[in-house]
Design a protein around this motif. Structure first.
Motif, PDB file in Angstrom:
ATOM      1  N   ASP A 110      12.221   8.925 -21.180  1.00  0.00           N
ATOM      2  CA  ASP A 110      11.252  10.013 -21.373  1.00  0.00           C
ATOM      3  C   ASP A 110      10.320  10.125 -20.175  1.00  0.00           C
ATOM      4  N   VAL A 111      10.043   8.989 -19.542  1.00  0.00           N
ATOM      5  CA  VAL A 111       9.219   8.937 -18.329  1.00  0.00           C
ATOM      6  C   VAL A 111       9.885   7.979 -17.353  1.00  0.00           C
ATOM      7  N   VAL A 112       9.990   8.408 -16.102  1.00  0.00           N
ATOM      8  CA  VAL A 112      10.546   7.554 -15.045  1.00  0.00           C
ATOM      9  C   VAL A 112       9.478   7.375 -13.973  1.00  0.00           C
ATOM     10  N   ILE A 113       9.149   6.122 -13.709  1.00  0.00           N
ATOM     11  CA  ILE A 113       8.220   5.780 -12.642  1.00  0.00           C
ATOM     12  C   ILE A 113       9.056   5.296 -11.468  1.00  0.00           C
ATOM     13  N   GLU A 114       9.077   6.077 -10.398  1.00  0.00           N
ATOM     14  CA  GLU A 114       9.850   5.705  -9.217  1.00  0.00           C
ATOM     15  C   GLU A 114       8.974   4.919  -8.245  1.00  0.00           C
ATOM     16  N   ILE A 115       9.473   3.737  -7.913  1.00  0.00           N
ATOM     17  CA  ILE A 115       8.854   2.928  -6.866  1.00  0.00           C
ATOM     18  C   ILE A 115       9.818   2.931  -5.690  1.00  0.00           C
ATOM     19  N   SER A 116       9.406   3.517  -4.611  1.00  0.00           N
ATOM     20  CA  SER A 116      10.282   3.677  -3.456  1.00  0.00           C
ATOM     21  C   SER A 116      10.302   2.393  -2.637  1.00  0.00           C
ATOM     22  N   LYS A 163       0.838  -1.201   0.000  1.00  0.00           N
ATOM     23  CA  LYS A 163       0.000   0.000   0.000  1.00  0.00           C
ATOM     24  C   LYS A 163       0.876   1.255   0.000  1.00  0.00           C
ATOM     25  N   LYS A 164       1.923   1.251   0.822  1.00  0.00           N
ATOM     26  CA  LYS A 164       2.821   2.417   0.889  1.00  0.00           C
ATOM     27  C   LYS A 164       3.521   2.651  -0.442  1.00  0.00           C
ATOM     28  N   THR A 165       4.053   1.592  -1.042  1.00  0.00           N
ATOM     29  CA  THR A 165       4.800   1.783  -2.284  1.00  0.00           C
ATOM     30  C   THR A 165       3.877   2.193  -3.428  1.00  0.00           C
ATOM     31  N   LEU A 166       2.732   1.545  -3.541  1.00  0.00           N
ATOM     32  CA  LEU A 166       1.809   1.873  -4.633  1.00  0.00           C
ATOM     33  C   LEU A 166       1.291   3.309  -4.526  1.00  0.00           C
ATOM     34  N   LEU A 167       0.984   3.750  -3.327  1.00  0.00           N
ATOM     35  CA  LEU A 167       0.461   5.101  -3.146  1.00  0.00           C
ATOM     36  C   LEU A 167       1.539   6.179  -3.247  1.00  0.00           C
ATOM     37  N   SER A 168       2.813   5.777  -3.213  1.00  0.00           N
ATOM     38  CA  SER A 168       3.892   6.760  -3.336  1.00  0.00           C
ATOM     39  C   SER A 168       4.247   7.060  -4.790  1.00  0.00           C
ATOM     40  N   VAL A 169       3.713   6.301  -5.738  1.00  0.00           N
ATOM     41  CA  VAL A 169       4.024   6.517  -7.152  1.00  0.00           C
ATOM     42  C   VAL A 169       3.337   7.799  -7.641  1.00  0.00           C
ATOM     43  N   SER A 170       4.047   8.555  -8.436  1.00  0.00           N
ATOM     44  CA  SER A 170       3.550   9.832  -8.954  1.00  0.00           C
ATOM     45  C   SER A 170       2.372   9.640  -9.906  1.00  0.00           C
ATOM     46  N   VAL A 171       1.294  10.354  -9.631  1.00  0.00           N
ATOM     47  CA  VAL A 171       0.112  10.345 -10.502  1.00  0.00           C
ATOM     48  C   VAL A 171       0.462  10.978 -11.851  1.00  0.00           C
ATOM     49  N   ASN A 172       1.222  12.061 -11.849  1.00  0.00           N
ATOM     50  CA  ASN A 172       1.595  12.750 -13.085  1.00  0.00           C
ATOM     51  C   ASN A 172       2.480  11.879 -13.961  1.00  0.00           C
ATOM     52  N   ASP A 173       3.461  11.203 -13.361  1.00  0.00           N
ATOM     53  CA  ASP A 173       4.331  10.317 -14.129  1.00  0.00           C
ATOM     54  C   ASP A 173       3.536   9.150 -14.703  1.00  0.00           C
ATOM     55  N   GLU A 221       5.983  -3.413  -8.767  1.00  0.00           N
ATOM     56  CA  GLU A 221       5.982  -3.128 -10.204  1.00  0.00           C
ATOM     57  C   GLU A 221       4.932  -3.975 -10.922  1.00  0.00           C
ATOM     58  N   GLY A 222       4.738  -5.218 -10.500  1.00  0.00           N
ATOM     59  CA  GLY A 222       3.721  -6.065 -11.119  1.00  0.00           C
ATOM     60  C   GLY A 222       2.320  -5.521 -10.901  1.00  0.00           C
ATOM     61  N   ILE A 223       2.016  -5.148  -9.669  1.00  0.00           N
ATOM     62  CA  ILE A 223       0.689  -4.596  -9.368  1.00  0.00           C
ATOM     63  C   ILE A 223       0.527  -3.229 -10.039  1.00  0.00           C
ATOM     64  N   TYR A 224       1.575  -2.430 -10.027  1.00  0.00           N
ATOM     65  CA  TYR A 224       1.526  -1.122 -10.686  1.00  0.00           C
ATOM     66  C   TYR A 224       1.171  -1.284 -12.169  1.00  0.00           C
ATOM     67  N   MET A 225       1.836  -2.206 -12.851  1.00  0.00           N
ATOM     68  CA  MET A 225       1.559  -2.393 -14.272  1.00  0.00           C
ATOM     69  C   MET A 225       0.134  -2.906 -14.499  1.00  0.00           C
ATOM     70  N   ASP A 226      -0.392  -3.710 -13.584  1.00  0.00           N
ATOM     71  CA  ASP A 226      -1.791  -4.134 -13.685  1.00  0.00           C
ATOM     72  C   ASP A 226      -2.735  -2.934 -13.540  1.00  0.00           C
ATOM     73  N   ILE A 227      -2.401  -2.003 -12.676  1.00  0.00           N
ATOM     74  CA  ILE A 227      -3.208  -0.790 -12.524  1.00  0.00           C
ATOM     75  C   ILE A 227      -3.141   0.045 -13.802  1.00  0.00           C
ATOM     76  N   ILE A 264      10.837   3.603   1.606  1.00  0.00           N
ATOM     77  CA  ILE A 264      10.018   2.626   2.312  1.00  0.00           C
ATOM     78  C   ILE A 264      10.856   1.381   2.575  1.00  0.00           C
ATOM     79  N   HIS A 265      10.870   0.938   3.799  1.00  0.00           N
ATOM     80  CA  HIS A 265      11.656  -0.243   4.162  1.00  0.00           C
ATOM     81  C   HIS A 265      10.750  -1.461   4.192  1.00  0.00           C
ATOM     82  N   SER A 266      11.378  -2.641   4.101  1.00  0.00           N
ATOM     83  CA  SER A 266      10.616  -3.873   3.959  1.00  0.00           C
ATOM     84  C   SER A 266      11.160  -4.984   4.838  1.00  0.00           C
ATOM     85  N   ILE A 267      10.265  -5.849   5.285  1.00  0.00           N
ATOM     86  CA  ILE A 267      10.685  -7.058   6.007  1.00  0.00           C
ATOM     87  C   ILE A 267      11.025  -8.168   5.016  1.00  0.00           C
ATOM     88  N   GLN A 268      10.704  -7.950   3.738  1.00  0.00           N
ATOM     89  CA  GLN A 268      10.892  -8.976   2.719  1.00  0.00           C
ATOM     90  C   GLN A 268      12.334  -9.022   2.228  1.00  0.00           C
TER      91      GLN A 268
END
Length: 186
Positions: free
Chosen positions: A124-130, A15-25, A156-162, A142-146
């Motif tokens: 030309d476009v950079v999508i940053e996933i933190s 949820k944190k990573t997906l919501l941190s992605v730029s809407v404009n990008d 990135e997989g879920i982002y591309m599905d969106i 964003i830090h992870s236990i994984q």
């Protein structure tokens, strides 16, 4: 920790990573996809698996999409778009792909952890996933236990599905219209 605790933590991280992605990008990325004559998808390792799923969904939409490195992938030219998934943005083979695409006038979109990487400078476009990754010099916010780059790869997989859902909306498509292009020789 028990299964439910791990599952809850992973969902919170996503949820944190997906919501941190730029809407404009993301909007710019969707515009590039819609404007491309052909879409070429590239990634290595687990990111390579994720980008292949994206290429498949683009094909289900009737878009000309290819996976770089497959034997039936044509050459890229000025009307093409190269989509790269690379946490570090420094994977040598992917840097080479980006340089080639740029040299023929194709557009480049990068999904990455590091917006200052070599590939990002060509894109030309950079999508940053933190997200964290042992291969990126740029540590996500964003830090992870994984382990390793799992959070980036999942995101990135879920982002591309969106992004596919956004394309579906723009093209007036639904799952039923896309299913008509689903493989029937399985």
């Amino acid at each position: 920790m028990e299964y439910q605790e791990y599952a809850n933590e992973v969902l919170q991280e996503l949820k944190k990573t997906l919501l941190s992605v730029s809407v404009n990008d993301t909007s710019a990325f969707v515009d590039l996809l819609l404007g491309a004559k052909e879409i070429f998808c590239a990634g290595a390792g687990r990111s390579g698996f994720e980008i292949k799923g994206f290429a498949m969904r683009l094909m289900h939409m009737g878009l000309n999409s290819y996976v770089v490195g497959e034997t039936c992938t044509p050459n890229i030219d000025e009307g093409g778009l190269l989509v790269i998934c690379s946490g570090s943005g420094e994977t040598k083979s992917l840097v080479n792909h980006a340089q080639k695409a740029k040299s023929v006038g194709a557009k480049i979109a990068l999904i990455t952890i590091d917006p200052n990487s070599t590939i990002a400078k060509l894109a030309d476009v950079v999508i940053e996933i933190s997200a964290p990754s042992p291969k990126s010099a740029h540590e996500g916010r964003i830090h992870s236990i994984q382990p390793m780059g799992s959070l980036f790869e999942q995101t990135e997989g879920i982002y591309m599905d969106i992004v596919i859902m956004m394309l579906m909306e723009r093209k007036g498509m639904n799952s039923d219209t896309m299913f008509g292009r689903h493989a029937n020789m399985e």
